[in-house]
Design an enzyme around this catalytic site. Structure first.
Site, PDB file in Angstrom:
ATOM      1  N   LYS A 156     -29.580  75.138  29.907  1.00 37.67           N
ATOM      2  CA  LYS A 156     -30.696  74.970  31.059  1.00 37.67           C
ATOM      3  C   LYS A 156     -32.458  75.712  30.246  1.00 37.67           C
ATOM      4  O   LYS A 156     -33.381  76.382  29.695  1.00 37.67           O
ATOM      5  CB  LYS A 156     -30.552  76.740  31.012  1.00 37.67           C
TER       6      LYS A 156
ATOM      7  N   TYR B  48     -34.606  78.837  29.468  1.00 37.69           N
ATOM      8  CA  TYR B  48     -35.071  79.935  30.739  1.00 37.69           C
ATOM      9  C   TYR B  48     -33.303  80.281  31.378  1.00 37.69           C
ATOM     10  O   TYR B  48     -32.904  79.943  31.397  1.00 37.69           O
ATOM     11  CB  TYR B  48     -35.914  79.359  31.375  1.00 37.69           C
TER      12      TYR B  48
ATOM     13  N   LEU C 276     -25.304  71.597  35.276  1.00 33.11           N
ATOM     14  CA  LEU C 276     -25.504  73.528  34.598  1.00 33.11           C
ATOM     15  C   LEU C 276     -23.711  74.399  35.119  1.00 33.11           C
ATOM     16  O   LEU C 276     -24.395  73.897  36.562  1.00 33.11           O
ATOM     17  CB  LEU C 276     -26.844  73.896  34.906  1.00 33.11           C
TER      18      LEU C 276
HETATM   19  O1  PSZ Z   1     -35.047  80.006  43.020  1.00 29.79           O
HETATM   20  C1  PSZ Z   1     -34.608  79.443  42.625  1.00 29.79           C
HETATM   21  O2  PSZ Z   1     -34.823  78.336  43.343  1.00 29.79           O
HETATM   22  C2  PSZ Z   1     -33.836  79.167  41.435  1.00 29.79           C
HETATM   23  S1  PSZ Z   1     -33.306  80.150  40.498  1.00 29.79           S
HETATM   24  C3  PSZ Z   1     -32.142  79.226  39.458  1.00 29.79           C
HETATM   25  C4  PSZ Z   1     -31.748  77.822  40.457  1.00 29.79           C
HETATM   26  C5  PSZ Z   1     -33.106  78.305  41.361  1.00 29.79           C
HETATM   27  N1  PSZ Z   1     -31.440  76.977  39.563  1.00 29.79           N
HETATM   28  C6  PSZ Z   1     -30.226  77.308  39.408  1.00 29.79           C
HETATM   29  C7  PSZ Z   1     -29.596  75.614  39.285  1.00 29.79           C
HETATM   30  C8  PSZ Z   1     -30.326  74.309  38.665  1.00 29.79           C
HETATM   31  O3  PSZ Z   1     -31.006  74.809  38.700  1.00 29.79           O
HETATM   32  C9  PSZ Z   1     -29.111  73.372  38.887  1.00 29.79           C
HETATM   33  C10 PSZ Z   1     -29.611  71.890  38.369  1.00 29.79           C
HETATM   34  N2  PSZ Z   1     -27.841  73.570  38.372  1.00 29.79           N
HETATM   35  C11 PSZ Z   1     -27.517  74.570  39.239  1.00 29.79           C
HETATM   36  C12 PSZ Z   1     -28.331  75.556  38.629  1.00 29.79           C
HETATM   37  C13 PSZ Z   1     -27.203  77.273  39.471  1.00 29.79           C
HETATM   38  O4  PSZ Z   1     -27.703  77.872  38.909  1.00 29.79           O
HETATM   39  P1  PSZ Z   1     -27.014  79.292  38.859  1.00 29.79           P
HETATM   40  O5  PSZ Z   1     -26.222  79.894  39.447  1.00 29.79           O
HETATM   41  O6  PSZ Z   1     -27.025  80.397  38.214  1.00 29.79           O
HETATM   42  O7  PSZ Z   1     -28.279  79.740  39.377  1.00 29.79           O
END
Ligand code: PSZ
Length: 275
Positions: A143, A30, A199
Site C-alpha cells: 500500500k 499508508y 492489494l
Molecule cells: O476513500 C477511498 O476512496 C478509499 S479508502 C481505501 C481505498 C480507497 N482503496 C483501497 C484499495 C486500493 O487502493 C486498491 C488499489 N485495491 C484495493 C483496495 C481496497 O482495500 P481495502 O478494502 O483495504 O480498503
C-alpha cells in the site's frame, strides 16, 4: 488535529520538510481505516497490513506498533468522527535528495481523522465502471504512496461518467483503481488471487468471510475481461465503498442492469456487522 510522529498537534504546527521522501519520491506507505459510530473498524487488520507494507519497503515506525495503535486511539478521542476515516502515512523522512536510502533519516508519521458519510445512494443504485489498462508497477500488494497509475485511471473513469476504473493486465482483470473486484458467474464469486498484482483489501477479506457465512461459493481465481462482461453480478469492495454494486461496464449493463440478489444479501450482512 494531526498525529505528527508521537505528538497530537494542531494542523498549523505540523512541519513537513520539502525534502521529505514521501513528497519527493512517494517513498512511504499508508492506510485508510473506516470509523463507524465513532469506533475504528478492522483496526488490527489494517495495522497488520501496514506492518507488512513497511517490511516490504524496509521501513520502520519510530516506535512499537502497539504505541502507534494507542496514539491513533488518542487522535480519535481528540478529534472524534461518527462515520469517517483515519488516514495515516509513514514516509522515509527528510534527507538531501538522493534515490538510495539515507543513512540518517528518521521515518515521519502523520495521521488525521475525517468525517465521511457512507455512500448510501450509490450502494442502493450501483455505479458504472470503466475498463482500463493496468499500467502500474508489479508490487501492487504494497500500500504505497505512489498512486499515479491509480489516480490516472480514476480520472479516466470519471471522464467517462463512471464511478470506478477496473484494471486489466492483458486479458486478466486485476482490481479497481481503489478497490477489489468480484464477479458472480456460474453460481460462484470469483476474485483475483492475493498476489503481487493486487492489494489484498481488508474489505475483500472481510467480504469473503461474509460470503462463506452466507454459503456463497467464492474462488480466488483470475478471470478474464469476457468473464467480467458476461457476469451475472459484479461488486467492488473497499474501506469506504463497502460492497458496491457495479451495474454497468463502459455503458453495457451487468446482468439485467439491476443490483443482483447475492449483492443485496452481502450488503445486508455487511450492514448487520457495522450497525
Ligand atoms: O476513500 C477511498 O476512496 C478509499 S479508502 C481505501 C481505498 C480507497 N482503496 C483501497 C484499495 C486500493 O487502493 C486498491 C488499489 N485495491 C484495493 C483496495 C481496497 O482495500 P481495502 O478494502 O483495504 O480498503
Amino acid at each position: 488535529m494531526i498525529l505528527w510522529n508521537d505528538r497530537i498537534v494542531k494542523r498549523e504546527e505540523v512541519q513537513i520538510d520539502i525534502e521529505d521522501r514521501g513528497y519527493q519520491f512517494g517513498d512511504g506507505v499508508y492506510e485508510v481505516i473506516r470509523v463507524y459510530h465513532g469506533k475504528p473498524f478492522q483496526l488490527d487488520e489494517h495495522l497488520e497490513r501496514l506492518e507488512r507494507s513497511l517490511n516490504e519497503i524496509r521501513l520502520a515506525l519510530p516506535y512499537p506498533m502497539e504505541d502507534f495503535k494507542h496514539l491513533l486511539q488518542q487522535l480519535l478521542d481528540k478529534d472524534p468522527v461518527t462515520d469517517g476515516i483515519i488516514y495515516l502515512q509513514v514516509t522515509r523522512g527528510n534527507a538531501l535528495r538522493s534515490h538510495a536510502f539515507p543513512s540518517e533519516a528518521k521515518s515521519v508519521v502523520t495521521a488525521y481523522t475525517r468525517e465521511m458519510p457512507r455512500p448510501t445512494k450509490s450502494l442502493a443504485e450501483g455505479i458504472g465502471a470503466h475498463l482500463t489498462n493496468d499500467i502500474r508497477w508489479l508490487r501492487c500488494d504494497i500500500k504505497s504512496l505512489n498512486l499515479l497509475g491509480n489516480v490516472l485511471a480514476k480520472q479516466e473513469a470519471l471522464d467517462n461518467d463512471c464511478g470506478e476504473a477496473l484494471f486489466h493486465r492483458g486479458d486478466i482483470v486485476t482490481e479497481g483503481s481503489s478497490s477489489n473486484v468480484f464477479i458472480k458467474k456460474d453460481g460462484a464469486w470469483l476474485t483475483h488471487p492475493a498476489n503481487h498484482l493486487i492489494l489484498n483489501g481488508i474489505t475483500r477479506r472481510f467480504v469473503m468471510r461474509l460470503m462463506a457465512d452466507l454459503e456463497m461459493p467464492v474462488k480466488e481465481e483470475a478471470f478474464k475481461i469476457a468473464d467480467l462482461l458476461n457476469a451475472d453480478e459484479v461488486i467492488i469492495t473497499s474501506t469506504t465503498q463497502e460492497v458496491m454494486p457495479v451495474v454497468s461496464i463502459d455503458g453495457e449493463p451487468v446482468g439485467n442492469g439491476e443490483v443482483g440478489e447475492w449483492t443485496r444479501s452481502l450488503q445486508n450482512a455487511f450492514e448487520r456487522h457495522i450497525s
